[in-house]
Design a protein around this motif. Structure first.
Motif, PDB file in Angstrom:
ATOM      1  N   ARG A  12      35.472 -38.395  -3.874  1.00  0.00           N
ATOM      2  CA  ARG A  12      34.212 -38.439  -3.148  1.00  0.00           C
ATOM      3  C   ARG A  12      33.818 -37.025  -2.723  1.00  0.00           C
ATOM      4  O   ARG A  12      34.629 -36.272  -2.192  1.00  0.00           O
ATOM      5  CB  ARG A  12      34.333 -39.331  -1.917  1.00  0.00           C
ATOM      6  N   ASP A  13      32.546 -36.670  -2.950  1.00  0.00           N
ATOM      7  CA  ASP A  13      32.007 -35.394  -2.490  1.00  0.00           C
ATOM      8  C   ASP A  13      31.851 -35.493  -0.974  1.00  0.00           C
ATOM      9  O   ASP A  13      31.143 -36.363  -0.479  1.00  0.00           O
ATOM     10  CB  ASP A  13      30.651 -35.134  -3.155  1.00  0.00           C
ATOM     11  N   LYS A  16      27.870 -34.894   0.072  1.00  0.00           N
ATOM     12  CA  LYS A  16      26.913 -35.900  -0.375  1.00  0.00           C
ATOM     13  C   LYS A  16      27.343 -37.322  -0.042  1.00  0.00           C
ATOM     14  O   LYS A  16      26.519 -38.211   0.087  1.00  0.00           O
ATOM     15  CB  LYS A  16      26.715 -35.810  -1.888  1.00  0.00           C
ATOM     16  N   GLY A  17      28.657 -37.549   0.028  1.00  0.00           N
ATOM     17  CA  GLY A  17      29.171 -38.886   0.275  1.00  0.00           C
ATOM     18  C   GLY A  17      29.201 -39.752  -0.970  1.00  0.00           C
ATOM     19  O   GLY A  17      29.528 -40.922  -0.906  1.00  0.00           O
ATOM     20  N   THR A  18      28.880 -39.163  -2.116  1.00  0.00           N
ATOM     21  CA  THR A  18      28.888 -39.907  -3.376  1.00  0.00           C
ATOM     22  C   THR A  18      30.133 -39.529  -4.172  1.00  0.00           C
ATOM     23  O   THR A  18      30.797 -38.534  -3.877  1.00  0.00           O
ATOM     24  CB  THR A  18      27.634 -39.575  -4.217  1.00  0.00           C
ATOM     25  N   PHE A  19      30.440 -40.335  -5.173  1.00  0.00           N
ATOM     26  CA  PHE A  19      31.589 -40.043  -6.022  1.00  0.00           C
ATOM     27  C   PHE A  19      31.217 -38.996  -7.063  1.00  0.00           C
ATOM     28  O   PHE A  19      30.095 -38.975  -7.567  1.00  0.00           O
ATOM     29  CB  PHE A  19      32.087 -41.309  -6.704  1.00  0.00           C
ATOM     30  N   LEU A  20      32.163 -38.156  -7.381  1.00  0.00           N
ATOM     31  CA  LEU A  20      31.991 -37.154  -8.421  1.00  0.00           C
ATOM     32  C   LEU A  20      31.841 -37.874  -9.751  1.00  0.00           C
ATOM     33  O   LEU A  20      32.683 -38.711 -10.097  1.00  0.00           O
ATOM     34  CB  LEU A  20      33.219 -36.237  -8.446  1.00  0.00           C
ATOM     35  N   PRO A  21      30.751 -37.605 -10.503  1.00  0.00           N
ATOM     36  CA  PRO A  21      30.578 -38.299 -11.784  1.00  0.00           C
ATOM     37  C   PRO A  21      31.688 -37.946 -12.772  1.00  0.00           C
ATOM     38  O   PRO A  21      32.235 -36.852 -12.734  1.00  0.00           O
ATOM     39  CB  PRO A  21      29.225 -37.792 -12.296  1.00  0.00           C
ATOM     40  N   GLU A  25      30.500 -32.097 -12.269  1.00  0.00           N
ATOM     41  CA  GLU A  25      29.398 -31.603 -11.452  1.00  0.00           C
ATOM     42  C   GLU A  25      29.734 -30.207 -10.939  1.00  0.00           C
ATOM     43  O   GLU A  25      30.899 -29.872 -10.743  1.00  0.00           O
ATOM     44  CB  GLU A  25      29.195 -32.562 -10.279  1.00  0.00           C
TER      45      GLU A  25
END
Length: 60
Positions: A12-13, A16-21, A25
């Protein structure tokens, strides 16, 4: 630096709180991401730039 998660890992970034694709990235080279590299959660790779992005940069 450009990183992508190692196969089977989800990272998780923290900003951003999102997962690393899975494709990776661009991330800042800070303590968090250097630790992820050291722990084997991500791998540093060369950034994959599409030909359209290269053309757009040349057009600027």
């Amino acid at each position: 630096m450009f990183v992508k998660p190692v196969s089977g890992r989800v990272v998780r970034d923290p900003v951003k709180g999102t997962f690393l694709p899975e494709s990776g990235e661009e991330v800042p080279e800070n303590t968090f991401w250097r630790r992820r590299l050291k722990d084997g959660d991500v791998q540093k790779v060369k950034s994959v730039t599409t030909s359209n992005e290269v053309k757009a940069e040349k057009g600027k």
